[in-house]
Scaffold this motif. Structure first.
Motif, short mmCIF file in Angstrom:
data_model
loop_
_atom_site.label_atom_id
_atom_site.label_comp_id
_atom_site.label_asym_id
_atom_site.label_seq_id
_atom_site.Cartn_x
_atom_site.Cartn_y
_atom_site.Cartn_z
N PRO A 38 0.81 -1.21 0.12
CA PRO A 38 -0.16 -0.02 -0.14
C PRO A 38 0.84 1.11 0.16
N SER A 39 0.44 2.15 -0.57
CA SER A 39 0.85 3.62 -0.43
C SER A 39 -0.26 4.73 -0.22
N SER A 40 0.23 5.85 0.24
CA SER A 40 -0.76 6.97 0.59
C SER A 40 -1.44 7.26 -0.66
N VAL A 41 -2.75 7.36 -0.81
CA VAL A 41 -3.57 7.60 -1.93
C VAL A 41 -3.09 6.91 -3.41
N ASN A 42 -2.55 5.69 -2.97
CA ASN A 42 -2.26 4.76 -4.10
C ASN A 42 -1.12 5.59 -5.07
N ALA A 43 -0.37 6.32 -4.44
CA ALA A 43 0.49 7.17 -5.55
C ALA A 43 1.47 6.23 -5.99
N GLN A 44 1.87 5.12 -5.28
CA GLN A 44 2.73 4.15 -5.77
C GLN A 44 4.26 4.97 -6.14
N PRO A 45 4.69 5.68 -5.49
CA PRO A 45 5.63 6.61 -5.71
C PRO A 45 7.19 5.74 -5.45
N TRP A 46 7.51 4.60 -6.22
CA TRP A 46 8.54 4.04 -6.13
C TRP A 46 8.98 3.28 -7.29
N HIS A 47 10.15 2.72 -7.21
CA HIS A 47 10.58 2.02 -8.30
C HIS A 47 11.46 0.67 -7.68
N PHE A 48 11.73 -0.47 -8.27
CA PHE A 48 12.53 -1.24 -7.56
C PHE A 48 13.42 -2.10 -8.61
N ILE A 49 14.78 -2.01 -8.12
CA ILE A 49 15.48 -2.54 -8.84
C ILE A 49 16.09 -3.78 -8.62
N SER A 69 31.61 -0.83 3.20
CA SER A 69 32.24 -2.04 2.30
C SER A 69 31.95 -3.17 3.16
N TYR A 70 31.35 -3.23 4.30
CA TYR A 70 30.95 -4.09 5.23
C TYR A 70 29.89 -4.97 4.65
N ASN A 71 28.95 -4.02 3.78
CA ASN A 71 27.79 -4.66 3.45
C ASN A 71 27.87 -5.50 1.99
N THR A 72 29.44 -5.49 1.35
CA THR A 72 29.51 -6.05 0.18
C THR A 72 29.36 -7.24 0.05
N SER A 73 29.75 -8.20 0.99
CA SER A 73 29.41 -9.71 0.96
C SER A 73 28.09 -10.06 1.19
N LYS A 74 26.95 -9.18 1.82
CA LYS A 74 25.71 -9.54 2.02
C LYS A 74 24.98 -9.21 0.66
N ILE A 75 25.45 -8.36 -0.23
CA ILE A 75 25.09 -8.20 -1.42
C ILE A 75 25.34 -9.24 -2.50
N LEU A 76 26.74 -9.52 -2.64
CA LEU A 76 27.35 -10.55 -3.52
C LEU A 76 27.02 -11.83 -3.43
N ASN A 77 26.65 -12.32 -2.17
CA ASN A 77 26.51 -13.82 -1.72
C ASN A 77 25.03 -14.03 -1.50
N ALA A 78 23.99 -13.00 -1.53
CA ALA A 78 22.86 -13.15 -1.48
C ALA A 78 22.29 -13.83 -2.98
N SER A 79 21.13 -14.44 -2.92
CA SER A 79 20.54 -14.95 -3.93
C SER A 79 20.05 -13.95 -4.97
N HIS A 80 19.26 -12.97 -4.34
CA HIS A 80 18.78 -11.80 -4.87
C HIS A 80 18.91 -10.33 -4.22
N VAL A 81 18.81 -9.36 -4.75
CA VAL A 81 19.02 -8.18 -4.20
C VAL A 81 18.09 -7.11 -4.68
N VAL A 82 17.41 -6.45 -3.88
CA VAL A 82 16.44 -5.37 -4.47
C VAL A 82 16.84 -4.01 -4.04
N LEU A 83 17.06 -3.11 -4.88
CA LEU A 83 17.13 -1.69 -4.39
C LEU A 83 15.87 -0.99 -4.63
N LEU A 84 15.40 -0.27 -3.36
CA LEU A 84 14.21 0.17 -3.19
C LEU A 84 14.55 1.76 -3.72
N CYS A 85 13.59 2.18 -4.31
CA CYS A 85 13.89 3.78 -4.76
C CYS A 85 12.63 4.49 -4.72
N ALA A 86 12.69 5.57 -4.10
CA ALA A 86 11.63 6.45 -4.12
C ALA A 86 11.61 7.56 -5.06
#
Length: 216
Positions: A38-49, A69-86
């Motif tokens: 859900p989003s306020s007034v269903n504006a759906q103000p996002w994009h997911f990479i 850089s402490y987050n690098t391995s969490k990104i590279l070793n995961a199965s999928h990664v999503v960048l949530l953008c507003a």
């Protein structure tokens, strides 16, 4: 699994098993959780990479360098990664696309109903534009989607890690976000934790109920 169990068992994964990949059917459900948030007034103000291969994860990992850089391995070793953008703005073209989709999905019984929705949503957008806080408002909506994604992952037995520790400028340069009217909000890694993940063995810790709740 009941909801209380899901909430108690989910946690922020610190290390992923790079050899395990999420099944396509599970990924489809997680993507649906984002799209149906859900989003306020269903504006759906996002994009997911979404990164579902090594090249894609490497591109998102460009934001996890230097102090992050402490987050690098969490990104590279995961199965999928999503960048949530507003979205940094809600131009007429986006609002019209949302309105047309609502009509295509059968949400308007009449032209008057469509016009009423257009005015209501436009009024809220104008309100935040005039207050100068529209980017903050849209980021709040992205975090609603984040909550739906994390809860859905827990319910599906998928490990997840939300990360605010990233170089926003680097991600902007990698994906051309500003030119698209987007700002990175949060990165989420998805997959299965590794046996070396210390956080998987630690008990959940939250403040007591009488501390965080009070009666109105």
């Amino acid at each position: 699994m009941d909801l209380s169990t899901v909430l108690r068992q989910r946690y922020a994964t610190k290390a992923y098993d790079s050899g395990r990949r999420l099944p396509d059917a599970v990924v489809a459900q997680l993507m649906a959780a984002l799209r149906d948030s859900p989003s306020s007034v269903n504006a759906q103000p996002w994009h997911f990479i979404v990164a579902d291969d090594e090249a894609g994860k490497a591109r998102i990992a460009t934001g996890a360098t230097g102090a992050f850089s402490y987050n690098t391995s969490k990104i590279l070793n995961a199965s999928h990664v999503v960048l949530l953008c507003a979205r940094t703005s809600l131009p007429p073209a986006h609002l019209l696309a949302v309105l047309d989709q609502e009509q295509a999905d059968g949400r308007f019984a009449s032209e008057e109903a469509r016009e009423g929705q257009r005015k209501t949503r436009g009024g809220y957008v104008t309100l935040h534009e005039e207050a100068g806080d529209l980017p903050a408002w849209t980021q709040k909506q992205a975090y609603i989607a984040l909550g739906f994604l994390l809860l859905s992952a827990g319910a599906l037995g998928v490990d997840a890690t939300p990360m605010e520790g990233f170089d926003a400028g680097a991600l902007d340069a990698t994906f051309g976000l500003a030119d698209k009217g987007l700002a990175p909000a949060v990165i989420v890694s998805l997959g299965y934790h590794a046996e070396t993940d210390f956080n998987a063995r630690l008990p959940k810790s939250r403040l007591a109920a009488d501390v965080v709740f009070s009666r109105a």
